[in-house]
Design an enzyme around this catalytic site. Structure first.
Site, PDB file in Angstrom:
ATOM      1  N   GLU A   1      -7.306   6.443   4.033  1.00  0.00           N
ATOM      2  CA  GLU A   1      -7.346   4.989   4.177  1.00  0.00           C
ATOM      3  C   GLU A   1      -7.492   4.591   5.638  1.00  0.00           C
ATOM      4  OE1 GLU A   1      -4.946   1.011   2.658  1.00  0.00           O
ATOM      5  OE2 GLU A   1      -3.911   2.939   2.650  1.00  0.00           O
TER       6      GLU A   1
ATOM      7  N   ASP B   1      -7.209   1.115   7.830  1.00  0.00           N
ATOM      8  CA  ASP B   1      -6.789  -0.289   7.875  1.00  0.00           C
ATOM      9  C   ASP B   1      -7.402  -0.906   9.133  1.00  0.00           C
ATOM     10  OD1 ASP B   1      -5.454  -2.500   7.011  1.00  0.00           O
ATOM     11  OD2 ASP B   1      -3.524  -1.515   6.803  1.00  0.00           O
TER      12      ASP B   1
ATOM     13  N   HIS C   1      -1.360  -0.793  11.168  1.00  0.00           N
ATOM     14  CA  HIS C   1      -0.774  -1.527  10.052  1.00  0.00           C
ATOM     15  C   HIS C   1      -0.569  -2.968  10.507  1.00  0.00           C
ATOM     16  CE1 HIS C   1       2.294  -1.487   6.499  1.00  0.00           C
ATOM     17  NE2 HIS C   1       1.130  -1.986   6.169  1.00  0.00           N
TER      18      HIS C   1
ATOM     19  N   GLU D   1      -9.692  -0.826   4.300  1.00  0.00           N
ATOM     20  CA  GLU D   1      -8.968  -2.090   4.199  1.00  0.00           C
ATOM     21  C   GLU D   1      -9.499  -2.943   5.353  1.00  0.00           C
ATOM     22  OE1 GLU D   1      -6.424  -3.740   2.345  1.00  0.00           O
ATOM     23  OE2 GLU D   1      -7.284  -2.370   0.882  1.00  0.00           O
TER      24      GLU D   1
END
Length: 760
Positions: free
Chosen positions: A347, A349, A362, A396
């Site tokens: 992932e 972000d 994050h 993301e």
């Protein structure tokens, strides 16, 4: 004398390695002599340290400038990799490009920080890297018996306080403590007197070797070997074949027995007569053929030509984080570690960064930031070190259109032709390609402005402006919060949108809606709570959904400590991408590692046939009759353990060992049982404890062996574990290797068990 590690002998190792010995390889001599290296912590903290390998050939020490004494820095077995050049974030940030050839990093297992170093010349840096890699390779290639001998030798060496290569009674007691045995003074004296044949008050030479033989003697092996050693007190090939068929339940031939003797018998005279001694028999039991995991399952053994969504896929959540979700560091190293562990879905972000460069962190937390382009470089470097099969980049996306274009440009320029930017074939696909067809390719998962059909005709918008990331959409409260914070919806750059081919992110509006309105390539992400509810209440519908779609599950936002959830119920519902926090050591990660232990550790495991069939009536909750129901009875005897490590390193602390056996699978199969604890013996405790388990759906079941240090006041302490798919168990007398909490092997430590699986 030969050094204990380079090469190690199959008898008790020699006392020390002499760095001036003429027969030593140059790589080893180089490390034993040692040298100055510049340790780099920041742009302002760069200090010279003298590093050298100790004579045990497995511990690196450095000289303290304050005391001018050497102190232990790290063990060779704790190194995960040695990387030449400025590959680490620290070296890229704190050194200049011209010194690239002089730099190297030592990457450790677990959470320990990298050691960034700089040599005085490029040649010296190359020699450090080559020498360290050579000694790591030699240690990795030691067999189990050699690891045991090496470990025992080092404990003997530590106990020999005055370094005279002799053991006094006091030193012998210290040694027994070090190897995790608590003995009373009377027994220690009896053992000492039995070995002190010269009656001089200390053990030396052959007396230490006799002591070693008494110490490592295994009564259970005596019994098993004695049962089948019917040829002049030894095992003939025919005797060994009888053992393989009768006890190990193998479809073996006489040729297999001869092969094992030729491969593992240590005594040349016995080998000439095609006999197996007890030492050779024990060697075989420690080798892959004698371990609990079926050795044919270690390599790729499944059909890899099925559609991508027919596999469980090893997946990581918030891959960039090294620790917690609120203030911990982000690092490209986290991607390297996950990919090397076989993770196939990572992932990213993504947020707007300064100077027009997107960053990964994050959002709305104090976690540190890393550049998107550095992350893509790291992913490219490590994506296919462990597995050749495709890597999914789960985006993301919180970036502005401008920085989304930069993201697309970086992925295109760095990943090149390995990045999949159009469907395979020259017409619109009706299903996923296979992992085999996608070998060494990168797939982007994210929002897309158009249907996939647009790749083969006029572009039409699909009514999706990519306004929010799927994780935000999946939780209405979070969606409202994000809207307030961002003030406006985010738009999607066409350049980035066009890179999304087989993994288009869409909102989930129910199974019927997905069936009626979504293409096979349109997939949803589910927060763990929602996914667990669907898996419990609508398991069969979820299984059907996952027959022709992909599903990704991710941890709840409340898991700020990076804890994990149980992935098993989601696998039972056919979910492929069950994402966990790889940086967190826990039972759930152990089970995840066990799920992907087989099939070459490719990160892809083929789902059972009844989870790949749209007409399947399989429901893991109700468990009606069907091809999935293959009721087996597992009879398991926990016989003994060997060389369990100390949990508490205090001198007086000895492990009170117990073993738990857990079955993870459908609810009807989930069970656990444990042995009593054996007090004050972590070296060779013996239980001979029998367990029986009923397993109804063996293709989804995993068996986890856990060793704990019993504590009557607080929770038991974890010692080691090993998780293996039920269908990959070998029957008979088997050794079970143990892994530490980070999932790395514990040298020498293991269980000895007997396994029998019968049709119920």
């Amino acid at each position: 004398p030969s050094p204990p590690l380079w090469p190690i002998k199959t008898t008790l190792p020699s006392p020390v390695a002499n760095k001036n010995h003429p027969t030593l390889p140059y790589d080893l001599q180089f490390l034993l002599v040692g040298g100055d290296l510049l340790k780099v912590r920041s742009s302002s903290w760069k200090k010279t340290r003298f590093y050298k390998l100790q004579e045990d050939c497995q511990t690196m020490w450095h000289e303290s400038k304050k005391t001018f004494k050497f102190k232990q820095t790290f063990s060779i077995k704790d190194i995960s990799a040695v990387r030449a050049g400025r590959q680490s974030e620290g070296l890229r940030k704190n050194t200049e490009e011209p010194v690239e050839g002089r730099c190297f990093s030592i990457i450790f297992k677990g959470r320990r920080k990298n050691l960034d170093l700089m040599a005085s010349s490029e040649e010296e840096a190359k020699q450090w890297v080559t020498s360290l890699e050579k000694i790591m390779s030699n240690m990795e290639n030691l067999n189990s018996q050699q690891k045991t001998e090496h470990w025992i030798f080092n404990c003997l060496r530590k106990a020999d306080k005055n370094s005279d290569n002799k053991l006094s009674l006091k030193e012998l007691k210290d040694f027994l403590h070090q190897i995790n045995i608590e003995v009373d003074d009377q027994y220690a004296e009896k053992l000492f007197q039995e070995c002190d044949q010269s009656k001089c008050g200390h053990l030396a030479g052959d007396e230490i070797e006799h002591f070693y033989s008494l110490l490592t003697h295994r009564q259970e092996i005596d019994t098993i070997y004695g049962e089948y050693a019917k040829t002049m007190g030894f095992m003939s090939a025919e005797n060994l074949l009888e053992f393989l068929i009768k006890e190990q339940r193998e479809e073996a031939t006489l040729a297999d027995a001869h092969r094992l003797i030729n491969k593992y018998e240590l005594d040349d005279k016995a080998k000439e007569k095609q006999l197996m001694t007890q030492d050779g028999f024990l060697m075989y039991l420690h080798m892959p053929e004698g371990l609990v995991l079926n050795p044919t399952h270690k390599a790729v053994h499944q059909d890899m030509s099925q559609p991508l969504n027919h596999y469980f896929i090893s997946s990581s959540h918030n891959t960039y984080l090294m620790e917690d979700q609120l203030k911990g560091p982000s690092s490209t190293e986290a991607y390297a570690r996950a990919l090397i562990k076989g993770c196939r879905c990572v992932e990213l972000d993504c947020w707007d960064g300064s100077d027009g460069e997107p960053v990964i962190y994050h959002g709305y937390t104090l976690t540190s930031k890393i550049l998107f382009k550095d992350t893509i470089k790291a992913i490219k470097e490590y994506a296919f070190k462990t597995s050749d099969y495709p890597v999914i980049l789960s985006l993301e996306n919180h970036c502005s259109v401008e920085q989304q274009r930069v993201m697309a440009q970086h992925m295109s320029s760095i990943l090149g032709s390995a990045l999949l930017t159009s469907p395979l074939g020259d017409q619109m696909p009706t299903g996923f390609p296979s992992p085999e067809e996608l070998k060494e390719r990168f797939l982007v998962k994210g929002k897309r402005l158009t249907k996939l059909e647009a790749c083969f005709g006029p572009e039409e918008t699909a009514g999706d402006d990519g306004s929010l990331t799927e994780e935000e959409e999946d939780d209405k409260e979070e969606e409202e919060e994000e809207k307030k914070k961002e003030g406006k919806k985010l738009k999607l750059a066409k350049e980035l949108s066009d890179m999304v081919i087989y993994c288009k992110s869409v909102h989930f509006n129910g199974f019927q809606d997905a069936k009626d309105n979504l293409g096979f390539y349109e997939m949803s992400s589910f927060k763990e709570r929602k996914a667990m509810a669907l898996a419990e209440e609508s398991a069969n519908s979820y299984i059907h959904h996952n027959v022709d779609k992909l599903s990704r599950i991710y941890p709840a936002g409340t898991r700020t400590d990076s804890s994990n959830y149980n992935p098993v119920p989601l696998w039972n519902a056919g979910c492929q991408i069950v994402s966990l926090n790889f940086q967190t050591s826990c039972n759930d990660m152990d089970v995840n590692q066990g799920r992907f232990l087989t099939n070459g550790k490719t990160g892809y495991v083929l789902k059972p046939a009844y989870m790949r069939d749209l007409g399947s009536e399989f429901d893991p909750i109700t468990l009606t009759a069907g091809p999935w129901l293959q009721h087996k009875t597992l009879h398991l005897m926990i016989i003994s353990a060997q060389q369990l490590p100390k949990v508490n390193q205090k001198k007086t602390s000895i492990v009170d060992a117990l073993v738990k056996v857990e079955i993870h699978g459908v609810p009807a199969d989930t069970a656990d049982k444990e042995t009593p604890y054996i007090g004050n013996n972590g070296f060779n405790p013996m239980w001979n404890e029998n367990f029986k388990f009923d397993v109804y759906v063996p293709e989804l079941a995993l068996v986890r062996f856990v060793v704990e240090d019993h504590d009557s006041v607080t929770d038991n302490d974890f010692v080691g574990q090993f998780t293996v798919p039920f269908t990959s168990l070998q029957m008979g007398y088997r050794h079970v290797p143990l892994l530490n909490k980070e999932g790395d092997p514990l040298p020498s430590a293991g269980l000895f068990v007997h396994i029998m699986i019968m049709d119920a």
